[in-house]
Design a protein around this motif. Structure first.
Motif, PDB file in Angstrom:
ATOM      1  N   ALA A 190      42.607  34.504  42.439  1.00 41.34           N
ATOM      2  CA  ALA A 190      42.732  35.912  42.020  1.00 41.34           C
ATOM      3  C   ALA A 190      43.119  36.003  40.545  1.00 41.34           C
ATOM      4  CB  ALA A 190      43.746  36.639  42.893  1.00 41.34           C
ATOM      5  N   HIS A 191      43.943  35.074  40.079  1.00 46.24           N
ATOM      6  CA  HIS A 191      44.309  35.025  38.653  1.00 46.24           C
ATOM      7  C   HIS A 191      43.066  34.835  37.793  1.00 46.24           C
ATOM      8  CE1 HIS A 191      46.185  33.772  34.893  1.00 46.24           C
ATOM      9  NE2 HIS A 191      45.385  32.717  34.940  1.00 46.24           N
ATOM     10  N   ASP A 192      42.217  33.863  38.158  1.00 56.03           N
ATOM     11  CA  ASP A 192      40.994  33.633  37.391  1.00 56.03           C
ATOM     12  C   ASP A 192      40.110  34.879  37.380  1.00 56.03           C
ATOM     13  OD1 ASP A 192      41.800  31.045  36.885  1.00 56.03           O
ATOM     14  OD2 ASP A 192      40.501  30.136  38.410  1.00 56.03           O
ATOM     15  N   LEU A 193      39.997  35.541  38.525  1.00 54.11           N
ATOM     16  CA  LEU A 193      39.164  36.745  38.623  1.00 54.11           C
ATOM     17  C   LEU A 193      39.707  37.875  37.758  1.00 54.11           C
ATOM     18  CD1 LEU A 193      38.456  36.578  42.460  1.00 54.11           C
ATOM     19  CD2 LEU A 193      36.830  36.089  40.608  1.00 54.11           C
ATOM     20  N   ARG A 194      41.011  38.057  37.735  1.00 54.42           N
ATOM     21  CA  ARG A 194      41.584  39.126  36.904  1.00 54.42           C
ATOM     22  C   ARG A 194      41.444  38.820  35.427  1.00 54.42           C
ATOM     23  NH1 ARG A 194      46.063  38.602  33.254  1.00 54.42           N
ATOM     24  NH2 ARG A 194      47.310  36.919  34.039  1.00 54.42           N
TER      25      ARG A 194
ATOM     26  N   ILE B 146      39.711  36.125  48.469  1.00 55.26           N
ATOM     27  CA  ILE B 146      39.638  35.825  49.904  1.00 55.26           C
ATOM     28  C   ILE B 146      38.183  35.648  50.325  1.00 55.26           C
ATOM     29  CG2 ILE B 146      40.007  36.821  52.203  1.00 55.26           C
ATOM     30  CD1 ILE B 146      42.668  37.994  50.978  1.00 55.26           C
ATOM     31  N   GLU B 147      37.303  36.521  49.830  1.00 55.53           N
ATOM     32  CA  GLU B 147      35.872  36.404  50.141  1.00 55.53           C
ATOM     33  C   GLU B 147      35.322  35.069  49.643  1.00 55.53           C
ATOM     34  OE1 GLU B 147      31.616  38.656  49.288  1.00 55.53           O
ATOM     35  OE2 GLU B 147      33.450  39.477  48.425  1.00 55.53           O
ATOM     36  N   ALA B 148      35.678  34.680  48.422  1.00 57.29           N
ATOM     37  CA  ALA B 148      35.172  33.426  47.845  1.00 57.29           C
ATOM     38  C   ALA B 148      35.682  32.212  48.621  1.00 57.29           C
ATOM     39  CB  ALA B 148      35.582  33.326  46.376  1.00 57.29           C
TER      40      ALA B 148
END
Length: 186
Positions: free
Chosen positions: A150-154, A171-173
């Protein structure tokens, strides 16, 4: 250099006030069973109380009858800022009412993006946080794994902090990586 690999927190020890106010707070307010006590083996005039925070590990408190509630922890280099305890969403939602019933001032609800928090102080002034994640990781994954992705995505979104969409996408990934579906995802 070879590392000493930790595997979790063994226990955390606080300096508390007298025995009864310590039990009243840790067991009476936070619901941590008081499981045993013994003298502090390094300073036998100080009592050592042991509480179960709910995961089978230990929170321990050094008490001395001459100490009374109402002191404050002074923030200084090397001192602890706060400790956070995991609570369920149901318990987190009830915490404000229960802290009010116990006449304990608190921060009110705080939204951290990936978790909910409430802050308050123990009888000696140590800052306590009740924290509740906004998500459950997929089976076999940890909260840390979801938060790392989630950190990388944000970061890719240019967002200041992790938000719920980052959690959902992480979660999906993680679920997709398991490759359990026979369908091709277009």
């Amino acid at each position: 250099m070879r590392k000493i690999q930790t595997q979790g927190v063994h226990h955390i020890t606080f300096n508390g006030a007298d025995r009864q106010s310590t039990i009243d707070f840790w067991e009476g307010v936070l619901g941590m069973p008081f499981i045993f006590e013994q003298p502090n083996l390094d300073a036998p005039q100080i009592n050592h109380l042991y509480f179960d925070p709910g995961d089978g590990r230990l929170i321990t408190v050094f008490t001395e009858e001459s100490r009374k509630p109402g002191g404050r922890v002074v923030d200084q280099v090397g001192s602890m800022h706060h400790i956070a305890f995991t609570v369920s969403l149901a318990s987190w939602r009830q915490a404000l009412l229960r802290l009010k019933e116990a006449d304990i001032a608190n921060s009110g609800p705080v939204d951290r993006g990936f978790m909910h928090s409430i802050y308050f102080r123990d009888p000696c002034g140590q800052l306590i946080e009740l924290a509740c994640y906004k998500f459950d990781p997929p089976e076999g994954a940890t909260h840390a794994e979801v938060l790392r992705l989630a950190h990388d995505l944000r970061i890719m979104r240019g967002a200041k902090n992790i938000e719920e969409e980052d959690l959902a996408d992480a979660i999906e990934a993680i679920t997709a990586r398991r490759g359990l579906s026979l369908s091709a995802d277009d």
